[in-house]
Design a protein around this motif. Structure first.
Motif, mmCIF file in Angstrom:
data_model
loop_
_atom_site.group_PDB
_atom_site.id
_atom_site.type_symbol
_atom_site.label_atom_id
_atom_site.label_comp_id
_atom_site.label_asym_id
_atom_site.label_seq_id
_atom_site.Cartn_x
_atom_site.Cartn_y
_atom_site.Cartn_z
ATOM 1 N N ILE A 43 0.833 -1.201 0.000
ATOM 2 C CA ILE A 43 0.000 0.000 0.000
ATOM 3 C C ILE A 43 0.867 1.251 0.000
ATOM 4 C CG2 ILE A 43 -1.629 1.359 1.383
ATOM 5 C CD1 ILE A 43 -2.856 -1.367 2.230
ATOM 6 N N GLU A 60 -10.329 8.960 -6.841
ATOM 7 C CA GLU A 60 -11.378 7.941 -6.903
ATOM 8 C C GLU A 60 -10.894 6.699 -7.653
ATOM 9 O OE1 GLU A 60 -11.829 11.123 -7.943
ATOM 10 O OE2 GLU A 60 -12.935 11.875 -6.205
ATOM 11 N N ASN A 63 -8.368 4.893 -5.521
ATOM 12 C CA ASN A 63 -9.054 4.220 -4.429
ATOM 13 C C ASN A 63 -9.649 2.896 -4.909
ATOM 14 O OD1 ASN A 63 -10.138 4.094 -1.712
ATOM 15 N ND2 ASN A 63 -12.123 4.423 -2.692
ATOM 16 N N GLU A 64 -10.280 2.906 -6.073
ATOM 17 C CA GLU A 64 -10.854 1.678 -6.622
ATOM 18 C C GLU A 64 -9.777 0.621 -6.873
ATOM 19 O OE1 GLU A 64 -13.331 2.454 -10.029
ATOM 20 O OE2 GLU A 64 -14.459 3.991 -8.945
ATOM 21 N N LYS A 65 -8.651 1.051 -7.446
ATOM 22 C CA LYS A 65 -7.548 0.121 -7.702
ATOM 23 C C LYS A 65 -7.020 -0.466 -6.404
ATOM 24 C CE LYS A 65 -5.871 2.139 -11.992
ATOM 25 N NZ LYS A 65 -4.721 2.603 -12.737
ATOM 26 N N LEU A 66 -6.860 0.374 -5.417
ATOM 27 C CA LEU A 66 -6.320 -0.086 -4.138
ATOM 28 C C LEU A 66 -7.289 -1.051 -3.448
ATOM 29 C CD1 LEU A 66 -4.014 0.015 -2.154
ATOM 30 C CD2 LEU A 66 -5.028 2.059 -1.148
ATOM 31 N N VAL A 67 -8.571 -0.751 -3.504
ATOM 32 C CA VAL A 67 -9.567 -1.651 -2.908
ATOM 33 C C VAL A 67 -9.525 -3.014 -3.601
ATOM 34 C CG1 VAL A 67 -12.062 -2.055 -2.661
ATOM 35 C CG2 VAL A 67 -11.075 0.150 -2.006
ATOM 36 N N GLN A 68 -9.391 -3.022 -4.919
ATOM 37 C CA GLN A 68 -9.296 -4.283 -5.660
ATOM 38 C C GLN A 68 -8.076 -5.079 -5.220
ATOM 39 O OE1 GLN A 68 -9.257 -3.120 -9.765
ATOM 40 N NE2 GLN A 68 -11.477 -2.949 -9.902
ATOM 41 N N VAL A 70 -6.358 -4.861 -2.349
ATOM 42 C CA VAL A 70 -6.493 -5.314 -0.962
ATOM 43 C C VAL A 70 -7.484 -6.472 -0.863
ATOM 44 C CG1 VAL A 70 -7.259 -4.648 1.353
ATOM 45 C CG2 VAL A 70 -5.760 -3.125 0.052
ATOM 46 N N ARG A 71 -8.590 -6.365 -1.557
ATOM 47 C CA ARG A 71 -9.580 -7.461 -1.541
ATOM 48 C C ARG A 71 -8.961 -8.758 -2.065
ATOM 49 N NH1 ARG A 71 -14.936 -4.428 -3.675
ATOM 50 N NH2 ARG A 71 -15.533 -3.529 -1.692
#
Length: 75
Positions: A43, A60, A63-68, A70-71
């Motif tokens: 991260i 935004e 954020n979407e890339k990072l959430v993907q 991490v998930r």
């Protein structure tokens, strides 16, 4: 502050510890210290690269890339 090359390394470690704790608490594996450490550094590297590229991508989108990411890592 953390992204600047002129700031003491202690700020990096402070951020690292917070992210590692967050990743560890979100993990399905209670004592998965190495995975949490890996994700915390990933991260930081992700954000550092965004910074070095002058924050060209919208927050935004990042954020979407990072959430993907991490998930995927938490599976």
């Amino acid at each position: 502050i953390v992204l600047s090359e002129d700031v003491p390394l202690k700020y990096y470690y402070m951020l690292y510890e917070e992210l590692k704790d967050l990743m560890q608490s979100a993990s399905f594996h209670e004592h998965d210290f190495f995975n949490a450490a890996y994700n915390a550094n990933a991260i930081i590297g992700f954000v550092l690269e965004w910074y070095r590229q002058g924050f060209r991508q919208p927050a935004e989108e990042m954020n979407e890339k990072l959430v993907q990411i991490v998930r995927y890592q938490l599976k």
